[in-house]
Design an enzyme around this catalytic site. Structure first.
Site, PDB file in Angstrom:
ATOM      1  N   ARG A  25       0.978  -1.168   0.065  1.00  0.00           N
ATOM      2  CA  ARG A  25       0.006   0.020   0.070  1.00  0.00           C
ATOM      3  C   ARG A  25       0.993   1.333   0.086  1.00  0.00           C
ATOM      4  NH1 ARG A  25      -4.353   0.129   4.306  1.00  0.00           N
ATOM      5  NH2 ARG A  25      -5.308   1.761   2.998  1.00  0.00           N
ATOM      6  N   CYS A  26       2.094   1.168   0.213  1.00  0.00           N
ATOM      7  CA  CYS A  26       3.072   2.195   0.253  1.00  0.00           C
ATOM      8  C   CYS A  26       3.755   2.686  -1.034  1.00  0.00           C
ATOM      9  CB  CYS A  26       4.325   1.972   1.277  1.00  0.00           C
ATOM     10  SG  CYS A  26       5.587   3.136   1.398  1.00  0.00           S
ATOM     11  N   SER A  27       3.562   3.829  -1.690  1.00  0.00           N
ATOM     12  CA  SER A  27       4.126   3.987  -2.919  1.00  0.00           C
ATOM     13  C   SER A  27       5.905   4.213  -2.813  1.00  0.00           C
ATOM     14  CB  SER A  27       3.652   5.762  -3.355  1.00  0.00           C
ATOM     15  OG  SER A  27       4.246   6.492  -2.337  1.00  0.00           O
TER      16      SER A  27
END
Length: 132
Positions: A25-27
């Site tokens: 979920r983390c860019s």
């Protein structure tokens, strides 16, 4: 099995072990993973949210990184405030236990290679850990 020599031009990317502590979920985490794969390396992906690290594993990771535990905490997470992790009286063991119990508190991505370990924010920091 021979030890990898980083200067060896015959070393294949598949011979270069990389582990990424990843949150999809983390860019930043997705970016670091993409940079690793662009260099022909398929890393070992540790989804530490789905399968949390226990306290000894968190402590070992902190030791590899060589940074204070506090530098790895995500202070913007609700759990950080709820657990009052900003309290300077809390020691490393307490902070590590909090990360083990609440994996969302661990900043990411963390990448470990034969060249070292780093919190790769921004994702381009991973390049220093990869073969040229």
């Amino acid at each position: 099995m021979s030890k990898l020599r980083l200067h060896d031009p015959d070393t294949s990317p598949s011979d270069f072990p990389v582990t990424i502590y990843h949150n999809a979920r983390c860019s930043n985490s997705r970016g670091a993973l993409a940079l690793i794969r662009e260099r022909g390396i398929e890393p070992r992906i540790v989804d530490y949210i789905a399968e949390p690290l226990d306290a000894p594993a968190v402590a070992a990771l902190v030791q590899k990184l060589g940074v204070p535990v506090r530098e790895l905490l995500r202070s913007k997470e609700a759990e950080y405030a709820e657990l009052r992790l900003d309290d300077p009286a809390l020691g490393d063991a307490q902070l590590i236990a909090a990360v083990a119990a609440h994996p969302v508190l661990l900043n990411r991505p963390i990448v470990v290679t034969p060249r070292g370990a780093a919190l790769c924010r921004p994702p381009e920091k991973v390049l220093a850990l990869l073969p040229a």
